[in-house]
Write an enzyme that holds these catalytic residues in place. Structure first.
Site, PDB file in Angstrom:
ATOM      1  N   HIS A 154     -24.685  22.918 -29.062  1.00 56.63           N
ATOM      2  CA  HIS A 154     -25.202  22.481 -27.755  1.00 56.63           C
ATOM      3  C   HIS A 154     -24.838  23.477 -26.659  1.00 56.63           C
ATOM      4  CE1 HIS A 154     -25.713  18.485 -29.700  1.00 56.63           C
ATOM      5  NE2 HIS A 154     -24.563  18.802 -30.267  1.00 56.63           N
ATOM      6  N   SER A 275     -33.116  47.815 -12.085  1.00 67.50           N
ATOM      7  CA  SER A 275     -33.968  47.072 -11.160  1.00 67.50           C
ATOM      8  C   SER A 275     -34.443  48.044 -10.090  1.00 67.50           C
ATOM      9  CB  SER A 275     -33.157  45.939 -10.523  1.00 67.50           C
ATOM     10  OG  SER A 275     -33.729  45.569  -9.284  1.00 67.50           O
ATOM     11  N   LYS A 281     -28.029  46.585 -10.976  1.00 71.53           N
ATOM     12  CA  LYS A 281     -28.410  45.848 -12.181  1.00 71.53           C
ATOM     13  C   LYS A 281     -28.739  46.713 -13.392  1.00 71.53           C
ATOM     14  CE  LYS A 281     -30.299  41.942 -12.232  1.00 71.53           C
ATOM     15  NZ  LYS A 281     -31.446  41.064 -12.361  1.00 71.53           N
ATOM     16  N   GLU A 288     -35.403  41.008 -24.026  1.00 72.17           N
ATOM     17  CA  GLU A 288     -36.361  40.053 -23.447  1.00 72.17           C
ATOM     18  C   GLU A 288     -37.740  40.215 -24.076  1.00 72.17           C
ATOM     19  OE1 GLU A 288     -34.858  39.367 -18.938  1.00 72.17           O
ATOM     20  OE2 GLU A 288     -35.253  41.421 -19.506  1.00 72.17           O
TER      21      GLU A 288
END
Ligand code: ARG
Length: 465
Positions: A154, A275, A281, A288
């Site tokens: 979980h 970024s 970043k 992804e």
């Protein structure tokens, strides 16, 4: 190819729209191989003379040569599909003799054969690439040694496991993916040639010889089935889809674990991007995209099922729609796998941080309850008593090991000094001492067994190559 029966020309926009050559041209090498085998069978059956066969084979070779010499060659505005293209080119090279190749055969068996050859090659390619990824996972597992991390259920810290144990979970998934492909290959590797349009060819061709020449295990058993089904395309695509789903879970975990919040690993800069707005970043774009592309592979498999559903036997042009999802799934997976492998090879784990996460957060609670079970306490009672002890610790912001024996005895009188040694990370790992569990000795056995299985999978891939 079929103008004799027609008295009116096709609507040109319909004619263009129904063509598959823009995408099935990639089947050309398979179409040529299958055509060579058919030509030889025609010669053996006496339909072609030895001399005719010789010219036909030379012309087929020439088509292959021209196609590899220049992509321009395949820019054909007239060919309906790859079968029509070869026939046109044969006629251009050797005149009417070229038209003899179609004796006793149908495009329905040709496309079924080309697709089987294509899927077989795609499987062999994945069977070569997947072991590389497994090897990298095994190397990372070995490098992690005895270092532990939290295992989650979980997405909450559940119990500590060895990092190697977690990595071996992915090795198991990939091993099943390879097995699924191996199994699928058995059903793919049968030759439809000789099935004709639906009822079998009209010339007594030696189907076993044709199958042998193309490296198939034998001819397909039923001409209606062989020309009318694409379940092998679907089976391959769903196997690829499962692989993609496994990789998407890997990608998701790597994304999570590389966040500042987890800080379990550093992603290699070579596979990250920055970024354009926020200078600080690094973004996990490779991961992804792996996660995102899994969605497209699910879409391809779904599209295939939709095209197949409720089709009456045997060939229907709907089946042409099975090609693009298949090609897209294959292209997507074969581009993605080597990148996943390279990225995983370059990942650096922060063993220290993972290990300290593994040692906190009450992940020894089940082990603590097991201590009571060994004293004869019924598990449900032990669960409740340790649960109360955890709640007591939470109020005091401490760990189970910080409680004194007196404090512990409020929950159960049988706690003794030896309880504390049950709470250490080492001991918690050690009690999961069953095959498939995370006790270090068991993980070592699992690692050795995974290495042996990998070696035999590599052997299998080489046997097919
Ligand atoms: N391009 C067709 C396909 O991919 C080849 C088979 C055509 N057969 C036919 N009867 N129209 O399905």
């Amino acid at each position: 190819m079929w103008s004799g029966r027609f008295r009116q020309p096709l609507d040109p926009s319909f004619e263009r729209w129904q063509r598959s050559f823009p995408f099935d041209r990639r089947l050309l090498p398979h179409e040529l191989d299958a055509s060579r085998a058919h030509a030889r069978a025609l010669a053996n059956a006496g339909t072609l003379s030895g001399e005719e066969l010789g010219s036909m084979l030379l012309a087929l070779d020439e088509i292959g040569r021209r196609a590899s010499a220049s992509p321009q060659y395949l820019e054909d505005g007239e060919a309906e599909d790859v079968h029509h293209f070869v026939e046109k080119e044969l006629a251009a090279l050797i005149g009417d003799l070229g038209y003899k190749l179609h004796s006793g055969r149908s495009r329905n068996e040709q496309i079924a054969t080309d697709l089987r050859l294509y899927v077989r090659a795609a499987i062999d390619h994945l069977q070569e690439a997947l072991p590389d990824l497994m090897e990298v996972l095994l190397a990372q597992a070995e490098a992690a040694g005895q270092a532990a991390m939290p295992a989650y259920t979980h997405l909450r810290r559940a119990e500590p496991v060895l990092i190697a144990h977690w990595l071996l979970a992915y090795v198991e998934m990939l091993a099943r993916d390879i097995e699924r492909l191996t199994d699928c290959r058995k059903r793919v590797n049968l030759c439809p040639l000789g099935s004709g349009a639906v009822a079998g060819t009209t010339i007594a061709l030696d189907r076993a010889a044709i199958a042998r020449e193309l490296g198939f295990a034998g001819p397909t058993a039923n001409s209606v089935d062989a020309t009318g089904d694409r379940d092998f395309v679907l089976e391959f695509s769903t196997a690829t889809c499962l692989l993609a789903l496994h990789l998407s879970r890997w990608a998701e975990e790597m994304i999570l674990f590389s966040t500042q919040e987890f800080g379990f690993l550093d992603l290699p800069e070579a596979y990250s991007t920055g970024s354009s707005a926020m200078p600080q970043k690094t973004n996990p774009d490779l991961l992804e995209l792996v996660r995102g592309k899994a969605g497209r592979l699910v879409g391809n498999a779904t599209a295939l099922m939709g095209s197949m559903k409720a089709l009456p036997l045997a060939y229907n042009k709907d089946l042409q729609e099975t090609q693009q999802p298949l090609f897209e799934a294959t292209d997507t997976m074969s581009a993605l796998l080597p990148l996943v492998t390279a990225c995983m090879r370059a990942v650096r784990f922060d063993y220290g941080r993972m290990q300290s996460a593994a040692a906190s957060g009450f992940m020894n609670a089940w082990a603590a309850a097991t201590y009571l079970v060994r004293q004869g306490v019924p598990f449900r009672r032990a669960h409740e008593q340790i649960g109360n002890a955890v709640a007591y610790c939470l109020q005091r912001d401490c760990q189970l090991a910080d409680l004194s024996l007196d404090q512990l005895r409020q929950f159960n009188s049988c706690f003794e000094q030896d309880f504390y040694s049950c709470l250490t990370l080492e001991s918690v790992l050690g009690i999961h001492d069953v095959p498939g569990g995370t006790a270090p000795g068991q993980v070592q056995v699992a690692l050795a067994s995974a290495k042996r299985r990998l070696a035999s999978m590599r052997g299998l891939a080489h046997a097919h190559a």
